[in-house]
Enzyme design. Structure first.
Site, mmCIF file in Angstrom:
data_model
loop_
_atom_site.group_PDB
_atom_site.id
_atom_site.type_symbol
_atom_site.label_atom_id
_atom_site.label_comp_id
_atom_site.label_asym_id
_atom_site.label_seq_id
_atom_site.Cartn_x
_atom_site.Cartn_y
_atom_site.Cartn_z
ATOM 1 N N GLY A 51 0.793 -0.801 0.090
ATOM 2 C CA GLY A 51 -0.305 0.053 -0.267
ATOM 3 C C GLY A 51 0.794 1.475 0.172
ATOM 4 O O GLY A 51 2.153 1.182 -0.574
ATOM 5 N N GLU A 52 0.394 1.706 1.098
ATOM 6 C CA GLU A 52 1.470 3.458 0.673
ATOM 7 C C GLU A 52 2.144 3.272 2.058
ATOM 8 O O GLU A 52 1.488 3.444 3.305
ATOM 9 C CB GLU A 52 0.662 4.673 0.710
ATOM 10 C CG GLU A 52 1.440 6.161 0.818
ATOM 11 C CD GLU A 52 2.520 5.149 -0.372
ATOM 12 O OE1 GLU A 52 2.334 5.239 -1.612
ATOM 13 O OE2 GLU A 52 3.593 6.198 0.170
ATOM 14 N N SER A 53 3.744 3.470 2.569
ATOM 15 C CA SER A 53 3.903 2.991 4.171
ATOM 16 C C SER A 53 4.262 4.145 4.878
ATOM 17 O O SER A 53 3.591 4.224 5.887
ATOM 18 C CB SER A 53 5.369 2.614 3.735
ATOM 19 O OG SER A 53 5.700 3.374 2.803
ATOM 20 N N CYS A 83 6.146 -5.220 0.016
ATOM 21 C CA CYS A 83 6.282 -4.369 0.055
ATOM 22 C C CYS A 83 6.150 -2.958 0.787
ATOM 23 O O CYS A 83 7.332 -2.904 1.808
ATOM 24 C CB CYS A 83 5.620 -4.126 -1.950
ATOM 25 S SG CYS A 83 5.804 -2.575 -2.631
ATOM 26 N N HIS A 176 4.700 -8.479 -4.927
ATOM 27 C CA HIS A 176 3.712 -9.148 -4.029
ATOM 28 C C HIS A 176 3.079 -10.390 -4.604
ATOM 29 O O HIS A 176 2.694 -10.567 -5.459
ATOM 30 C CB HIS A 176 2.798 -7.803 -5.135
ATOM 31 C CG HIS A 176 2.803 -6.557 -4.507
ATOM 32 N ND1 HIS A 176 2.152 -6.154 -2.951
ATOM 33 C CD2 HIS A 176 3.558 -5.639 -4.885
ATOM 34 C CE1 HIS A 176 2.134 -4.804 -3.140
ATOM 35 N NE2 HIS A 176 3.344 -4.424 -4.182
ATOM 36 N N GLU A 178 0.729 -11.799 -3.575
ATOM 37 C CA GLU A 178 -1.189 -11.408 -3.276
ATOM 38 C C GLU A 178 -1.978 -10.908 -4.365
ATOM 39 O O GLU A 178 -2.442 -11.345 -5.031
ATOM 40 C CB GLU A 178 -1.047 -11.302 -2.252
ATOM 41 C CG GLU A 178 -1.104 -9.634 -2.042
ATOM 42 C CD GLU A 178 0.327 -8.578 -1.805
ATOM 43 O OE1 GLU A 178 1.291 -9.672 -2.102
ATOM 44 O OE2 GLU A 178 0.440 -7.445 -2.314
HETATM 45 N N1 GLN Z 1 6.020 3.001 -2.444
HETATM 46 C C1 GLN Z 1 5.132 2.410 -1.714
HETATM 47 C C2 GLN Z 1 5.590 3.301 -0.355
HETATM 48 O O1 GLN Z 1 7.006 4.173 -0.413
HETATM 49 C C3 GLN Z 1 4.911 0.916 -1.600
HETATM 50 C C4 GLN Z 1 4.367 0.105 -2.762
HETATM 51 C C5 GLN Z 1 3.756 -0.543 -2.471
HETATM 52 O O2 GLN Z 1 3.322 -1.317 -1.522
HETATM 53 N N2 GLN Z 1 3.604 -1.659 -4.199
HETATM 54 O O3 GLN Z 1 5.226 2.450 0.623
#
Ligand code: GLN
Length: 201
Positions: A51-53, A83, A176, A178
């Site tokens: 997701g978005e860290s 990720c 990923h 999943e």
């Molecule tokens: N680029 C995203 C981040 O910095 C990670 C991307 C992903 O989980 N697919 O959180």
């Protein structure tokens, strides 16, 4: 845990937790969504999704997960980050934000693959998986720059950089699994969780 179905939660505050749940369910694992720290008591293992860290860490702090999760992991709860989840678990990041959870002895760079190829796929050989290579799906993926002595790289890119690492009961993948229909990495994590529940001889 006798008599209860193996339970692996997916941290469900942001990101692709649903895809993880579906993969776990295909393997016969009970896969609840974990939305509150108290729910960590009900799982045998936890997945931190992609997701978005920055958002995930912000919500981890807002919901009070940081201390609870750190304590559980130190006590032996198996955890797997994909990720953004790998970024969350890192000890340090090249970026100033977010402040990771310092669970695993790895230093990580976010968005490590530049703009042109910020999404790509590569066949990976993963230690512990038999036969065919595993199709790694990388989406704005991080990479591991440094791994401590207790960390084992179980998959690398062709250029040698580690993209799947294990440290005790922790697993982190830059890609990923999943998002594929190949459930072998979920199977690997499932066996790590089963192993953690086995009574000592
Ligand atoms: N680029 C995203 C981040 O910095 C990670 C991307 C992903 O989980 N697919 O959180």
């Amino acid at each position: 845990m006798a008599g209860r179905t193996l339970t692996i939660g997916a941290l469900a505050i942001q990101g692709d937790f649903l895809e993880h749940r579906l993969a776990l369910e295909r393997l016969g694992v009970h896969a609840p969504e974990v939305r509150l720290p108290a729910e960590l008591d009900d799982v045998d293992g936890l997945i931190i999704p992609g997701g978005e860290s920055t958002t995930i860490v912000q919500l981890i702090d807002i919901y009070g997960f940081r201390a609870a999760l750190t304590e559980k992991v130190r006590a032996g709860l198996p955890v797997w980050g994909t990720c953004a989840g790998m970024i969350v678990m890192a000890d340090s990041l090249t970026d100033r934000r977010p402040e990771p959870l310092h669970l695993m002895d790895i230093d990580v760079s976010r968005n490590a693959f530049g703009r042109q190829i910020d999404s790509f796929e590569e066949d990976l050989e993963i230690d512990g998986l038999d036969e065919a290579p595993f199709r790694g799906v990388f989406i704005r993926a991080p990479v591991v720059n440094r791994a401590g002595e207790l960390v084992k790289a179980i998959a690398r890119l062709r250029d040698g950089r580690p993209v799947a690492v294990r440290q005790g009961r922790m697993l982190a993948t830059a890609f990923h699994p999943e998002l594929t229909d190949d459930d072998r990495v979920h199977g690997l994590f499932k066996s790590m969780v089963e192993e953690s529940l086995r009574p000592l001889p």
